[in-house]
Design an enzyme around this catalytic site. Structure first.
Site, PDB file in Angstrom:
ATOM      1  N   ASP A 252       0.852  -1.193   0.000  1.00 16.68           N
ATOM      2  CA  ASP A 252       0.000   0.000   0.000  1.00 16.68           C
ATOM      3  C   ASP A 252       0.884   1.239   0.000  1.00 16.68           C
ATOM      4  OD1 ASP A 252      -1.697   2.136   0.451  1.00 16.68           O
ATOM      5  OD2 ASP A 252      -2.989   1.024   1.831  1.00 16.68           O
TER       6      ASP A 252
ATOM      7  N   HIS B  59       0.347   7.877   4.054  1.00 19.08           N
ATOM      8  CA  HIS B  59       0.971   7.195   5.180  1.00 19.08           C
ATOM      9  C   HIS B  59       2.471   7.483   5.302  1.00 19.08           C
ATOM     10  CE1 HIS B  59      -2.845   5.166   5.390  1.00 19.08           C
ATOM     11  NE2 HIS B  59      -2.694   4.720   4.168  1.00 19.08           N
TER      12      HIS B  59
ATOM     13  N   ILE C 267      -0.723   9.212   8.654  1.00 24.73           N
ATOM     14  CA  ILE C 267      -1.453   8.308   9.544  1.00 24.73           C
ATOM     15  C   ILE C 267      -1.083   6.862   9.231  1.00 24.73           C
ATOM     16  CG2 ILE C 267      -3.374   9.908   9.810  1.00 24.73           C
ATOM     17  CD1 ILE C 267      -4.958   8.185   7.824  1.00 24.73           C
TER      18      ILE C 267
ATOM     19  N   GLY D 294      -5.058   1.709   8.071  1.00 20.14           N
ATOM     20  CA  GLY D 294      -6.080   1.025   8.853  1.00 20.14           C
ATOM     21  C   GLY D 294      -5.854  -0.472   8.903  1.00 20.14           C
TER      22      GLY D 294
END
Length: 285
Positions: free
Chosen positions: A188, A193, A208, A211
């Protein structure tokens, strides 16, 4: 209307081959925080190839996560702005234990389209199997802000009643400052991120955590704490992404165990237990 629900549901599935080996599994495990302490026998089963057990959530990145969310958002009938896309939830059903090395066929399709009024929800389903039969089924629930309101099926509610009573176990897991940088190597590459400037444009003070990284950290905590480290006991795993995690924070993972399942709630300690994962269930033997 950017989303044509009937066209999306009628579209032919997309099928492709995925492969992985022990290095991919080990990298994923390191990306969700395995390996501390490095010589702990309970951690070596995640990091040492001669003892390798595959945590079921590896299914979300096997084959570098392809076909993934971006592939699903380019299906016929779907034309959306990626800036409006949120990963709302994830569910995984295991048909048998995951091998450390594999070649499999992944079939990706839109399984459902729901009209939530101010948003649309797509359920992107990936079914994976090899020569020996089905391996796993992944469902990603994707919210697309501003795309609802066409009068379609609202779909089921994802909200569950809160667990009753005090949790049976509470553990904390620290998220390293470089956790997102390591996890993204499993496939990803979203700059949200890693790139501070991109994160600010997206409305966050800094990059961040993925998830699905929190998803993996949480499953590992349940397996290690309640299932004796036996990854083969997991049958399914469902969650709703309720908030973000910033690298460097601490996750508080609360568990309510029954004989065949465990309810879980995850929060960020440093932000007054702000919810991170909610409506989370691990079904197991």
């Amino acid at each position: 209307m950017p989303i044509d629900a009937a066209k999306a549901l009628a579209a032919e599935p997309r099928t492709g081959e995925i492969t992985w080996d022990h290095k991919d599994v080990q990298l994923y495990h390191l990306g969700i925080g395995a390996g501390t302490p490095a010589t702990d026998p309970d951690e070596l089963r995640y990091t040492l190839e001669s003892r390798l057990h595959v945590l079921p959530s590896f299914a979300t990145v096997a084959g570098a996560g392809k076909p993934g969310v971006t592939s699903g958002l380019s299906m016929p009938g779907i034309e959306v702005d990626l800036a409006r896309v949120l990963h709302g939830g994830q569910s995984l059903v295991l048909h048998r234990p995951l091998p450390a090395t594999g070649t499999a066929t992944a079939t990706n399709r839109i399984a459902a389209v729901y009209d939530k009024g101010k948003a649309a929800v797509l359920v992107l389903r990936t079914e994976v199997g090899d020569a020996d039969g089905p391996l796993w089924t992944n469902d990603a629930q994707i919210f697309i802000r501003g795309e609802g309101g066409w009068g379609g099926d609202r779909g089921p509610s994802a909200r569950l009643d809160p667990p009753a009573g005090e949790p049976d176990r509470v553990v904390e897991r620290h998220v390293r400052e470089d956790q997102a940088l390591l996890y993204r190597l499993s496939g990803d590459w979203n700059p949200l991120h890693a790139d501070p400037e991109f994160a600010k444009v997206a409305g966050f003070e800094r990059p961040i955590l993925h998830g699905l990284c929190t998803y993996g950290i949480t499953l590992k905590a349940v397996v290690d704490t309640l299932l004796g480290g036996d990854v083969t006991r997991v049958r399914s795993y469902t969650t709703r992404f309720a908030g973000v995690v910033y690298p460097g924070e601490t996750l508080r993972i609360r568990m309510w165990q029954t004989r065949e399942s465990t309810r879980v709630a995850v929060s960020a300690v440093e932000r007054d237990d702000a919810p991170v994962l909610a409506d989370t269930i691990v079904e197991h033997t």
